[in-house]
Each structure stands twice: as structure tokens, then as C-alpha cells.
Motif scaffolding. Structure first.
Motif, PDB file in Angstrom:
ATOM      1  N   VAL A   1       0.843  -1.205   0.000  1.00  0.00           N
ATOM      2  CA  VAL A   1       0.000   0.000   0.000  1.00  0.00           C
ATOM      3  C   VAL A   1       0.878   1.255   0.000  1.00  0.00           C
ATOM      4  O   VAL A   1       1.651   1.474   0.937  1.00  0.00           O
ATOM      5  CB  VAL A   1      -0.939   0.014   1.228  1.00  0.00           C
ATOM      6  N   PRO A   2       0.767   2.104  -1.045  1.00  0.00           N
ATOM      7  CA  PRO A   2       1.506   3.367  -1.025  1.00  0.00           C
ATOM      8  C   PRO A   2       1.003   4.232   0.130  1.00  0.00           C
ATOM      9  O   PRO A   2      -0.202   4.337   0.350  1.00  0.00           O
ATOM     10  CB  PRO A   2       1.168   4.017  -2.365  1.00  0.00           C
ATOM     11  N   HIS A   3       1.894   4.845   0.856  1.00  0.00           N
ATOM     12  CA  HIS A   3       1.503   5.581   2.058  1.00  0.00           C
ATOM     13  C   HIS A   3       0.411   6.619   1.810  1.00  0.00           C
ATOM     14  O   HIS A   3      -0.535   6.727   2.585  1.00  0.00           O
ATOM     15  CB  HIS A   3       2.716   6.277   2.681  1.00  0.00           C
ATOM     16  N   GLU A   4       0.521   7.386   0.763  1.00  0.00           N
ATOM     17  CA  GLU A   4      -0.402   8.503   0.565  1.00  0.00           C
ATOM     18  C   GLU A   4      -1.783   8.054   0.076  1.00  0.00           C
ATOM     19  O   GLU A   4      -2.773   8.752   0.292  1.00  0.00           O
ATOM     20  CB  GLU A   4       0.210   9.510  -0.415  1.00  0.00           C
ATOM     21  N   ALA A   5      -1.893   6.881  -0.546  1.00  0.00           N
ATOM     22  CA  ALA A   5      -3.157   6.446  -1.153  1.00  0.00           C
ATOM     23  C   ALA A   5      -4.326   6.387  -0.168  1.00  0.00           C
ATOM     24  O   ALA A   5      -5.383   6.977  -0.436  1.00  0.00           O
ATOM     25  CB  ALA A   5      -2.973   5.112  -1.858  1.00  0.00           C
TER      26      ALA A   5
END
Length: 166
Positions: free
Chosen positions: A78-82
Motif C-alpha cells: 500500500v503506497p503511504h499517501e493512497a
């Protein structure tokens, strides 16, 4: 992975519960999205699947197709900002978003090699914290669009109403 202090874990759990309740009240989550949610359990999904397949078989309807998604190492991808962008769209307050962004903003890792030495620090831009109460909520927020997009293309997850306890 750096361990976070107990007081921070308590604060994360409290904010996570508060955000979860708010998103549930606003019906943010797709109805089919039951993973890591209160009052939902794996056994009910298995029974529902069995019941749907049996009913469709008995009634002579068209074949039933089932798709299982293996989210191998799901939290690691999971990309942090998503999830934070999706939380913003879901109406989560700026203060809560700022807290979680700060929690993930300074994430670094080092790998210990077999000879005991360590690699230089590497900045982490994806991956949810293992064992953190907030990670399951952040993951649910991240994948929620998947089910909404399925419906858009005519795919559905049938449900059997057994007296909705929600």
C-alpha cells in the motif's frame, strides 16, 4: 521496523475506532467489503457463498463464477499517501489526516545482513505498519474502490439477508 511507544499505540487505536465509526455512519465502505470490520466474520462469508452456489444450482440459473483474490503481502504494497487521499474524500478531518500522515512521513528501514552489518537507511514510501490497529482500516480504505468498480462493470457479490445486525 521501529517500535512505537505504548501511548502512541493507544492514540492510534482511539483515532482508528473514531474514524471507523464515522466512515461506517457515512456508508463509505462498499456493502461487500467486510474484511477487518466489526460484526463481520469469515464463517458467515463461507456459508453465504455455499448457500448462493446451492440456490443457483437448484434453480438452474446460469453458471456461478467465483473470484478469489490473494492479497499476498497486502499490507506491504500500500503506497503511504493512497489511503490518506481516500480518507480525505471520505470526510475524515484534517487533524486526523495530519496525524496519520505524520506517523508515516518519517518511515525508514535498514536491513541486517548475515554478517551482522546493516545496509544504509532506506526511505519507505509504501507499506502499512504490521500489528498496528490502524493498518487494517487503512487497508480497507485503500481497497474499497475495488468493489465499487466491480459493480460498475456488472459484477456483483450477492448477499443473503439474515437480519442485518448493523
Amino acid at each position: 521496523m521501529r517500535l512505537i511507544p505504548s501511548i502512541m499505540k493507544l492514540l492510534c487505536a482511539s483515532l482508528t475506532n473514531w474514524i471507523q465509526r464515522g466512515l461506517e455512519e457515512r456508508k463509505f465502505f462498499a456493502p461487500e467489503q467486510d474484511g477487518f470490520r466489526s460484526r463481520e466474520e469469515c464463517m458467515s462469508h463461507a456459508l453465504t457463498l455455499t448457500e448462493v452456489v446451492q440456490r443457483r444450482s437448484i434453480s438452474g440459473q446460469q453458471p456461478t463464477y467465483v473470484c478469489f483474490i490473494d492479497f499476498q503481502k497486502a499490507f506491504d504494497t500500500v503506497p503511504h499517501e493512497a489511503p490518506f487521499l481516500k480518507m480525505e474524500r471520505g470526510g475524515v478531518s484534517e487533524k486526523c489526516l495530519a496525524f496519520f500522515r505524520a506517523l508515516y512521513a518519517d518511515s525508514w528501514m535498514r536491513i541486517r545482513l548475515g554478517d551482522g552489518s546493516r545496509t544504509p537507511s532506506i526511505r519507505m514510501r509504501r507499506g502499512l505498519r504490521q500489528g498496528d490497529r490502524a493498518s487494517s482500516l487503512l487497508f480497507n480504505i485503500f481497497i474499497n474502490d475495488l468493489l465499487n468498480n466491480c459493480r460498475q462493470y456488472g459484477l456483483e457479490v450477492p448477499r443473503i439477508n439474515c437480519g442485518d445486525a448493523r
